[in-house]
Scaffold this active site. Structure first.
Site, PDB file in Angstrom:
ATOM      1  N   SER A 147       2.431   4.593  -0.932  1.00 22.78           N
ATOM      2  CA  SER A 147       2.836   3.894  -1.083  1.00 22.78           C
ATOM      3  C   SER A 147       2.453   2.895   0.288  1.00 22.78           C
ATOM      4  O   SER A 147       2.834   1.651   0.910  1.00 22.78           O
ATOM      5  CB  SER A 147       4.362   3.158  -1.489  1.00 22.78           C
ATOM      6  OG  SER A 147       4.389   3.512  -2.629  1.00 22.78           O
ATOM      7  N   LYS A 180       0.485   0.108   0.359  1.00 24.28           N
ATOM      8  CA  LYS A 180       1.110  -1.036   0.126  1.00 24.28           C
ATOM      9  C   LYS A 180       0.348  -2.125   1.233  1.00 24.28           C
ATOM     10  O   LYS A 180       0.072  -3.027   1.224  1.00 24.28           O
ATOM     11  CB  LYS A 180       2.503  -1.126  -0.122  1.00 24.28           C
ATOM     12  CG  LYS A 180       2.616  -0.137  -1.737  1.00 24.28           C
ATOM     13  CD  LYS A 180       3.146  -0.997  -1.843  1.00 24.28           C
ATOM     14  CE  LYS A 180       4.086   0.167  -3.698  1.00 24.28           C
ATOM     15  NZ  LYS A 180       3.848   1.430  -3.845  1.00 24.28           N
ATOM     16  N   SER A 193       8.400  -1.610  -2.327  1.00 21.24           N
ATOM     17  CA  SER A 193       7.741  -0.888  -2.230  1.00 21.24           C
ATOM     18  C   SER A 193       8.074  -0.930  -3.800  1.00 21.24           C
ATOM     19  O   SER A 193       7.640  -0.087  -4.831  1.00 21.24           O
ATOM     20  CB  SER A 193       8.728  -0.101  -2.279  1.00 21.24           C
ATOM     21  OG  SER A 193       6.738   1.288  -1.772  1.00 21.24           O
TER      22      SER A 193
END
Length: 475
Positions: A129, A132, A308
């Site tokens: 993640s 991102k 997230s």
């Protein structure tokens, strides 16, 4: 395990805690009063969040108020300075050889915009993640922090038809959420606006259609395994509550149809008769009957990073693809993110990007890429990218780091802001911290070959490394 888990063991509270209980109760009452006003009384009185306060009240006629002086700063600027490699190495050394991290660990620390002062391990690594960060910075750069996404209702091809048109709003909801942040758009409010416009035009019976054609290509990345159907919603330009239905397990397999049903329910509650069942169409050019707007992009970015949010990140990637002309799809979004970041000078050497969320195990990033993205977001000359820093979870306090950092240097709590990255066998942190001398550092810590049984220990070690940077006197 969060910090609180080890403290509720049945023992009596200490006397100091008892002394603070009255204060806590008073604060709770005040907080409740504030929330009640912000999200209840303020709405009932017709006051928006911006209007409900002294700044929105004009002084009585004839009263002249003096000019307010510029307040003096309450604290001086942090001194800062140059970070020394030897001190960064000393801060991290106790953790770098921890076998729980597995055989592949990449670490990089830099002062934003400068060459790394410390590196260990060779990339690229699976970012999970932390991907991102790339997606949100690209979105802010391409679309602008004030961009919004519109969900519209337009007239259809026949006189009785109206079409619900998805605009790729990642947080479109079924119903208004009084206490949510950011304040999101919803199809119930849209249905009320639509009903009012229809009645004003003398229309009380309609057929509802819906259009989710803004996004193209598969609803899931071709690089995701089939098991991801249980952990990721089909990405759609039209959905409510990110493709979930209250009381039902898993994700809606046709989220646009579910959104249309929710819109129909709102219309009927508002006194409009809906004939038949909603049908999927591709709408033409037509004036809006009604519309609702998403929150501004900077607020969406903050939420995506803090929580997230996989679905939110992949929707933003699709939106970047549309804005850059590469297409609102997984492939188009990945290509556009790369295009935008290359344009602002981010080092993408060795980068492999398949999605906006980092769910793909085929994604690869060098630590230098993440450091570059953080440097751009933290650049005082680039305020339009700032939400990619302000949205980062705060160690031990907010978002995906709220229940972490229970081990390691206490000074790291509140001093470290970082994006988490977690897949099975992959654990990472990428973010910023200010050490105890005021030195701003960005860092990347990724271990992507962690044994399943070492998951919690590896994660705790990464937290300790980041906390050690925050507690360091590295200048």
């Amino acid at each position: 395990m969060g910090r609180s888990d080890a403290r509720h063991d049945g023992r009596r509270f200490s006397r100091p805690l008892y002394r603070w209980l009255p204060v806590a109760l008073v604060l709770a009452v005040l907080a409740g009063a504030f929330v009640s006003f912000e999200y209840d009384l303020g709405d009932k009185l017709g006051l928006s969040r911006d209007e409900a306060g002294p700044a929105g009240v004009e002084p009585p006629e004839g009263l002249e108020l003096p000019e307010l002086p510029t307040p003096a700063p309450v604290a001086g600027e942090l001194p800062g300075g140059s970070v020394r490699t030897t001190k960064v190495r000393a801060a991290l050394a106790p953790y770098l050889k921890d076998k729980d991290l597995g055989p592949h660990v990449v670490v990089a620390v830099a002062q934003p915009g400068q060459d790394p002062v410390f590196e260990q391990g060779r990339g690229p690594a699976t970012p999970a993640s932390t991907m991102k960060l790339l997606t949100t910075v690209a979105a802010l750069e391409s679309l602008g922090p004030g961009a919004t996404f519109t969900t519209r209702v337009v007239d259809g091809a026949k006189p009785r038809d109206i079409v619900l048109v998805g605009g790729g709003d990642p947080y479109l909801a079924r119903k208004p959420g009084r206490s949510s942040y950011p304040r999101v758009a919803d199809v119930t409010t849209l249905a009320g606006k639509t009903a009012a416009a229809l009645k004003a035009a003398g229309r009380t019976t309609v057929r509802v259609q819906y259009d989710d054609h803004l996004f193209t290509g598969p609803k899931a990345s071709p690089t995701w395994p089939p098991t991801y159907a249980d952990v990721a919603a089909p990405i759609s330009a039209l959905w409510v509550d990110q493709g979930t239905t209250p009381g039902q397990y898993g994700f809606d397999q046709d989220p646009a149809a579910v959104a249309a049903d929710a819109f129909v329910a709102g219309l009927e509650k508002a006194g409009i008769t809906v004939a038949g069942t909603p049908k999927r169409v591709k709408s033409g050019e037509s004036a809006d009957v009604a519309s609702v707007q998403s929150p501004p992009l900077w607020q969406i970015v903050e939420k995506v990073l803090a929580t997230s949010d996989n679905e939110g990140a992949d929707v933003l990637s699709h939106q970047v693809g549309l804005a850059e002309g590469t297409g609102g799809s997984f492939v188009g979004g990945a290509r556009a993110v790369r295009q935008v970041l290359t344009g602002i000078g981010v080092d993408l050497d060795g980068a492999v990007i398949h999605d906006g969320s980092g769910l793909s195990r085929s994604d690869r990033l060098q630590p230098a890429t993440l450091l570059d993205v953080l440097a751009h977001a933290a650049d005082a000359e680039r305020p339009e990218l700032r939400a990619a820093i302000t949205g980062l979870p705060v160690a031990g306090f907010t978002g995906s780091l709220a229940f972490r950092f229970d081990k390691g240097a206490p000074a790291g709590r509140g001093r470290v802001r970082a994006k988490t990255g977690t897949l099975t066998g992959v654990h990472g942190l990428a973010g910023v911290t200010t050490d105890r001398q005021g030195n701003l550092m960005s860092f990347v810590l990724i271990a992507d070959k962690v044994r399943l049984e070492d998951t919690l220990d590896a994660r705790a070690t990464l937290d300790q490394m980041a906390a050690a940077l925050g507690a360091c006197r590295c200048g």
